[in-house]
Structure formats: C-alpha cells, structure tokens
Scaffold this active site. Structure first.
Site, PDB file in Angstrom:
ATOM      1  N   ASN A 104       0.817  -1.229   0.000  1.00  0.00           N
ATOM      2  CA  ASN A 104       0.000   0.000   0.000  1.00  0.00           C
ATOM      3  C   ASN A 104       0.848   1.275   0.000  1.00  0.00           C
ATOM      4  O   ASN A 104       0.522   2.244  -0.675  1.00  0.00           O
ATOM      5  CB  ASN A 104      -1.019  -0.004   1.150  1.00  0.00           C
ATOM      6  CG  ASN A 104      -0.419  -0.273   2.499  1.00  0.00           C
ATOM      7  OD1 ASN A 104       0.690  -0.789   2.617  1.00  0.00           O
ATOM      8  ND2 ASN A 104      -1.151   0.054   3.552  1.00  0.00           N
ATOM      9  N   GLY A 180       1.397  -5.795   7.495  1.00  0.00           N
ATOM     10  CA  GLY A 180       0.492  -6.504   6.584  1.00  0.00           C
ATOM     11  C   GLY A 180      -0.755  -6.935   7.331  1.00  0.00           C
ATOM     12  O   GLY A 180      -1.187  -6.260   8.273  1.00  0.00           O
ATOM     13  N   SER A 181      -1.301  -8.078   6.936  1.00  0.00           N
ATOM     14  CA  SER A 181      -2.573  -8.529   7.514  1.00  0.00           C
ATOM     15  C   SER A 181      -2.347  -9.232   8.857  1.00  0.00           C
ATOM     16  O   SER A 181      -1.279  -9.816   9.076  1.00  0.00           O
ATOM     17  CB  SER A 181      -3.246  -9.499   6.546  1.00  0.00           C
ATOM     18  OG  SER A 181      -2.416 -10.635   6.363  1.00  0.00           O
ATOM     19  N   GLY A 185       0.654 -11.810   9.793  1.00  0.00           N
ATOM     20  CA  GLY A 185       1.457 -11.378  10.947  1.00  0.00           C
ATOM     21  C   GLY A 185       1.552 -12.473  11.996  1.00  0.00           C
ATOM     22  O   GLY A 185       2.618 -12.692  12.589  1.00  0.00           O
ATOM     23  N   GLU A 202       2.868  -4.526  12.547  1.00  0.00           N
ATOM     24  CA  GLU A 202       1.888  -3.462  12.302  1.00  0.00           C
ATOM     25  C   GLU A 202       0.839  -4.050  11.370  1.00  0.00           C
ATOM     26  O   GLU A 202       1.139  -4.338  10.212  1.00  0.00           O
ATOM     27  CB  GLU A 202       2.609  -2.239  11.705  1.00  0.00           C
ATOM     28  CG  GLU A 202       1.780  -0.978  11.805  1.00  0.00           C
ATOM     29  CD  GLU A 202       0.876  -0.787  10.620  1.00  0.00           C
ATOM     30  OE1 GLU A 202      -0.239  -1.362  10.622  1.00  0.00           O
ATOM     31  OE2 GLU A 202       1.283  -0.075   9.704  1.00  0.00           O
ATOM     32  N   CYS A 236      -3.415   1.647   6.584  1.00  0.00           N
ATOM     33  CA  CYS A 236      -3.637   1.000   7.886  1.00  0.00           C
ATOM     34  C   CYS A 236      -4.263   1.972   8.874  1.00  0.00           C
ATOM     35  O   CYS A 236      -5.080   1.598   9.704  1.00  0.00           O
ATOM     36  CB  CYS A 236      -2.332   0.463   8.427  1.00  0.00           C
ATOM     37  SG  CYS A 236      -0.986   1.650   8.327  1.00  0.00           S
ATOM     38  N   GLU A 413       7.146   1.912  15.608  1.00  0.00           N
ATOM     39  CA  GLU A 413       8.028   2.400  14.553  1.00  0.00           C
ATOM     40  C   GLU A 413       7.888   3.912  14.493  1.00  0.00           C
ATOM     41  O   GLU A 413       7.008   4.481  15.129  1.00  0.00           O
ATOM     42  CB  GLU A 413       7.651   1.765  13.209  1.00  0.00           C
ATOM     43  CG  GLU A 413       7.861   0.255  13.230  1.00  0.00           C
ATOM     44  CD  GLU A 413       7.717  -0.376  11.864  1.00  0.00           C
ATOM     45  OE1 GLU A 413       8.653  -1.010  11.396  1.00  0.00           O
ATOM     46  OE2 GLU A 413       6.638  -0.225  11.266  1.00  0.00           O
TER      47      GLU A 413
HETATM   48  O1  TXE Z   1      -1.571  -8.984   3.055  1.00  0.00           O
HETATM   49  P1  TXE Z   1      -0.357  -9.934   3.456  1.00  0.00           P
HETATM   50  P2  TXE Z   1      -2.483  -8.948   1.729  1.00  0.00           P
HETATM   51  C1  TXE Z   1      -4.412  -5.884   5.359  1.00  0.00           C
HETATM   52  C2  TXE Z   1      -5.591  -5.273   4.623  1.00  0.00           C
HETATM   53  C3  TXE Z   1      -5.674  -6.107   3.385  1.00  0.00           C
HETATM   54  C4  TXE Z   1      -5.305  -7.480   3.929  1.00  0.00           C
HETATM   55  C5  TXE Z   1      -4.784  -8.483   2.921  1.00  0.00           C
HETATM   56  O2  TXE Z   1      -6.762  -5.412   5.395  1.00  0.00           O
HETATM   57  O3  TXE Z   1      -6.974  -6.095   2.842  1.00  0.00           O
HETATM   58  O4  TXE Z   1      -4.290  -7.209   4.872  1.00  0.00           O
HETATM   59  O5  TXE Z   1      -3.676  -7.970   2.191  1.00  0.00           O
HETATM   60  C6  TXE Z   1       3.980 -10.986   2.691  1.00  0.00           C
HETATM   61  N1  TXE Z   1       5.112 -15.377   5.145  1.00  0.00           N
HETATM   62  N2  TXE Z   1      -3.189  -5.156   5.103  1.00  0.00           N
HETATM   63  O6  TXE Z   1      -3.050 -10.287   1.450  1.00  0.00           O
HETATM   64  O7  TXE Z   1      -0.553 -11.304   2.925  1.00  0.00           O
HETATM   65  C7  TXE Z   1       3.544 -10.467   1.345  1.00  0.00           C
HETATM   66  O8  TXE Z   1       4.396 -10.975   0.324  1.00  0.00           O
HETATM   67  C8  TXE Z   1       5.790 -14.206   5.105  1.00  0.00           C
HETATM   68  C9  TXE Z   1      -2.869  -4.127   6.066  1.00  0.00           C
HETATM   69  O9  TXE Z   1      -1.749  -8.336   0.615  1.00  0.00           O
HETATM   70  O10 TXE Z   1      -0.215  -9.783   4.927  1.00  0.00           O
HETATM   71  C10 TXE Z   1       3.666  -8.961   1.574  1.00  0.00           C
HETATM   72  O11 TXE Z   1       5.022  -8.595   1.429  1.00  0.00           O
HETATM   73  N3  TXE Z   1       5.356 -13.145   4.418  1.00  0.00           N
HETATM   74  C11 TXE Z   1      -1.564  -3.545   5.851  1.00  0.00           C
HETATM   75  C12 TXE Z   1       3.219  -8.809   3.033  1.00  0.00           C
HETATM   76  O12 TXE Z   1       3.376 -10.092   3.617  1.00  0.00           O
HETATM   77  C13 TXE Z   1       4.199 -13.250   3.735  1.00  0.00           C
HETATM   78  C14 TXE Z   1      -0.913  -3.552   4.553  1.00  0.00           C
HETATM   79  C15 TXE Z   1       1.774  -8.350   3.236  1.00  0.00           C
HETATM   80  O13 TXE Z   1       0.905  -9.303   2.681  1.00  0.00           O
HETATM   81  C16 TXE Z   1       3.449 -14.441   3.743  1.00  0.00           C
HETATM   82  C17 TXE Z   1      -1.328  -4.651   3.674  1.00  0.00           C
HETATM   83  C18 TXE Z   1       3.942 -15.535   4.488  1.00  0.00           C
HETATM   84  N4  TXE Z   1       3.301 -16.713   4.542  1.00  0.00           N
HETATM   85  C19 TXE Z   1      -2.449  -5.375   3.969  1.00  0.00           C
HETATM   86  N5  TXE Z   1       2.335 -14.233   2.995  1.00  0.00           N
HETATM   87  C20 TXE Z   1      -1.143  -2.454   6.769  1.00  0.00           C
HETATM   88  N6  TXE Z   1      -0.984  -2.768   8.051  1.00  0.00           N
HETATM   89  O14 TXE Z   1      -0.905  -1.337   6.338  1.00  0.00           O
HETATM   90  C21 TXE Z   1       2.377 -12.978   2.529  1.00  0.00           C
HETATM   91  N7  TXE Z   1       3.512 -12.368   2.968  1.00  0.00           N
END
Ligand code: TXE
Length: 433
Positions: A104, A180-181, A185, A202, A236, A413
C-alpha cells in the site's frame, strides 16, 4: 543473508556512527533527487494518484533524513549502584534485521522501517510485496550509489509464501518487522517465536473519527474525507469509522454526502482523488463489504464517481459513505481496505468510548471537540497507538511513534522510539573497589 551478515561484521559495522549518518543523509538526498522518477514508478506499480506517490517519495526521503541524525546520538546511560561499582548501559545493534513490506505504501513503509534499523547499526534484508516492489529495487540502487557498503541493504523480491516465509524462518535473522494482515502477521510471529527472534508487527486498524457536537465541522470535514479516501482507503491508519454525537449527526452526514459526491476515481496518472485498488482480490473484498451492507439495507448517504477514463476492467471502486451502521456489523468491525466510511451516532462521552474501543484493532483515532477536558479524557480512554485531537494523520508524521494495540500489532516504529526496538540494551557492571 550472508551478504548482510558480512556487512554487519565488516564495512558497515565498522563505520563510525557519524559516517553512518552521512551515508543515510546521502541516500535521503538521492531519493529527493529522484523523487519524480520514484513517484512515477510507485504510481504505475500501485495505481496511486501521482500526488500521493510524490508525497510518498518525499516521506521516504524524510525518514532517512530524520534517522541520519541518530547514529551519533543513540547512547546508553550510567546507573547509580552500590559504592565501588560503575554500571553502564550500551545500546547495541541487533545484527541482521528482516523487513516484510506491504504494497500500500512501499516507499513510506520501507523508509520508516529501514531508516531506523540502519541508523541503529543493523544490516537489512527487505522482502517487498509481490504486488509492488519496483520503487524499492530502484532505491536499493540509489543506496548503493550513495555509499552504503555492499550487503548493508538487500532487497529480495518474491512471493510471501516463498520468499517472505523463508525470511521469517531464517536462523540468521535477529529481528523481524512485518507490516500486513493480522493473519500473515500471526504466521510470521509464530515462525520468529520458534527462535525467540523479536518481532515488530503493524497489522492495520479500524480508525474511529469521533465527532462531538461542539466540533468545528468546517475544519473536520476535509480531514475526515481525506483520511478515508487517501490511497483509495488502502491505509492502515485510515479513518474508516465515523462516530458522531447525535445532535449533529444529520448535519454532518448531509455535508459529508456532498463532499463524497464530488470525489472522482481514475487511473493513477489522471491524478484524481482515488486510483484503482491494488488487485482483483482486493476489489472483490471491498465489493463484498458493500454487498453485505446492501443486503442489510444500510443506507448509502453519499458516493463518488468513477471517471470515464477508467478502464472497465480496472479495480476501481467509488468512495462510499454508509450511514446507521450497527456497531456489531462486519463493516463496523473489520478492515475494509477500500474507500468506505461507516457512520454511526453516539449519545455521550461514555458511549463514544465504548464504540471507539469496540473493535479488535487499536491503531489511530481522531477526536473532534473544543472542550479541553474532554480532549484529554478521550485521549486517555481510547485504545489506540496514536490519538489525534482536532486533526488526523493517516500515515503522516515521521517524528511520531506509531504502532498498535490488540490486533493492530505491537512494537513502535517512527520517531526516536523506533530505535529502541532495533537495538538491545546491554548492562555492564564493573567492580573497582
Ligand atoms: O496482506 P499480506 P495482503 C491488510 C488489509 C488487506 C489485507 C490483505 O486489510 O486487505 O491485509 O492484504 C507478505 N510469510 N493489510 O493479502 O498477505 C507479502 O508478500 C511471510 C494491512 O496483501 O499480509 C507482503 O510482502 N510473508 C496492511 C506482506 O506479507 C508473507 C498492509 C503483506 O501481505 C506471507 C497490507 C507468508 N506466509 C495489507 N504471505 C497495513 N498494516 O498497512 C504474505 N507475505
């Protein structure tokens, strides 16, 4: 990982703190010098409007500028102890830090995470999101040209389930930062826990904008709109819930409906209010929330429009203001990650606090009131890592410590505070008689 370890043990680790700061400053300047190019890359890669991409490039440079001043100011303490002893504390870098970055705000989240980690003396391995990694690859080139020794900063692309998990599982990682999600996380934290590797998580939020009847609505309205529309709601810290004291509920919704009606969505380079969402599955996710709201007969109070220049097959969604949203509904409790604002009325301060704290998240909150006592009571009562009074900073504030409670994650952070997370404190006790 081998390159990072060699840099930490060698060229980077042995640089004087002041010199580390100079290299970070050179990187900040290089990012500014290439801001237009980086913004263009980011806009094309993420779909975000050019003005947002430019703001992201400037923020990324600002993180490195802020942290460039830190390496020669990060010091320990002396502690009064028993006579005949001297006690010192040292802030030591952790070693090699891993950073999993989402799509994002690639540049901003990279800047906040890597700026702090490098300033604290670590070497970094970064795994950008598979959806948007181009700006970070370009910044890695700039880092190399700016004098960061080889191996200090490594950007490794790949899928989350391959490259991301490999980083989380790697025995050589001394700290992991993940944005991320909540589901991913949890996975990353579980892997890290197997090796007792510290993590900063986060994981998003469901930010409430709490508007009391005495608020200055002229000031609040543009901020409330921007906080949910910025980056098409894929933020976020988006202000995605609107809680309004009942006497001004109708008035505020009427005015916000007009503001939503004027919003336009289109391709990144058209530079409108919103660009497309990142990918088809995110569009489906947002449409799913809107379909549930429609099934539950929740009234749409206002909606923007998708411009004619937007291709029909694009991932566009019109900004939507939904009113009278029950606090128990999915729309009121879950992160949509799209430009959808869920509004509901409240009766008094206690009710506002109950609604504000009524989700599993706790990242950012906004409070709009002229009453000084209430400002402080609300700031104390709301469970959020940042509380903004009569303003709101979706994603802003390099200097301001940032992080969550509950499902929003843990660790902080941004600001100087972040440096504590990227170091370990060592206590040295000397007995000298
Ligand atoms: O997130 P992922 P996604 C939230 C937001 C969004 C939802 C899904 O609600 O609709 O999450 O988004 C890496 N082991 N946020 O599916 O999967 C992936 O390659 C290690 C909030 O895109 O969490 C990317 O680099 N890493 C948020 C990162 O995780 C893994 C920002 C985020 O992806 C992995 C984004 C694994 N098994 C989404 N699987 C915020 N806090 O700002 C994926 N990744």
């Amino acid at each position: 990982m081998r390159a990072a370890r060699a840099a930490f043990d060698g060229a980077w680790g042995k640089l004087a703190p002041v010199e580390k700061g100079r290299r970070l400053m050179a990187l900040s300047r290089a990012i500014l010098d290439h801001a237009d190019e980086l913004a263009w890359i980011e806009a094309r890669d993420c779909g975000k409007p050019m003005k947002q991409a430019r703001a992201d490039a400037a923020a990324c440079a600002r993180y490195f500028e802020f942290y460039a001043g830190a390496p020669d100011k990060l010091h320990g303490d002396t502690i009064p102890y028993t006579p005949g002893y001297t006690v010192l504390t040292w802030r030591e870098p952790l070693g090699v830090t891993g950073h999993i970055i989402p799509w994002n705000y690639p540049m901003q989240i990279f800047g906040r995470s890597i700026g702090g980690a490098l300033a604290a003396g670590n070497a970094c391995v970064v795994k950008p999101a598979e959806d948007a990694c181009l700006s970070l690859l370009r910044i890695a080139e700039l880092a190399s040209e700016s004098g960061l020794p080889d191996g200090t900063l490594n950007v490794v692309t790949g899928l989350g389930r391959e490259a991301g998990i490999a980083l989380a599982q790697h025995p050589g990682i001394d700290h992991l930062s993940f944005t991320g999600s909540p589901a991913t996380g949890t996975l990353v934290a579980q892997e890290a826990a197997k090796r007792h590797c510290p993590v900063t998580l986060e994981l998003g939020g469901k930010g409430p904008q709490i508007v009391f009847a005495d608020a200055d609505l002229d000031a609040a309205i543009p901020v409330i709109v921007n906080a949910i529309v910025q980056n098409a709601g894929q933020t976020c810290s988006a202000g995605s819930r609107l809680l309004v004291e009942r006497p001004r509920y109708e008035e505020l919704l009427e005015r916000l409906a007009k503001a939503f009606g004027a919003l336009r969505v289109g391709p990144a380079l058209d530079d409108l209010d919103c660009g497309p969402l990142i990918r088809a599955s995110q569009l489906e996710r947002v449409r799913g929330f809107l379909a549930d709201a429609s099934r539950d007969k929740l009234p749409v109070a206002g909606q923007g429009a998708i411009a004619a220049t937007a291709p029909a097959s694009g991932y566009y969604v019109a900004p939507t203001l939904v009113r009278d949203v029950p606090p128990s509904s999915r729309l009121a409790r879950e992160e949509v990650f799209g430009p959808v604002l869920a509004a509901m009325p409240f009766d008094d301060e206690a009710h506002a606090v109950k609604l504000a704290n009524g989700t599993d998240f706790g990242l950012v909150a906004g409070v709009w009131t002229r009453d000084g006592g209430r400002q402080l009571r609300m700031a104390r009562a709301v469970r959020a890592g940042q509380v903004f009074i009569n303003n709101y900073g979706a994603g802003g504030g390099v200097e301001l410590p940032f992080g969550g409670f509950g499902h929003s994650g843990h660790g902080r952070e941004k600001g100087f505070e972040a440096l504590h997370g990227f170091t370990a404190l060592k206590t040295v006790v000397l007995q000298h008689g």
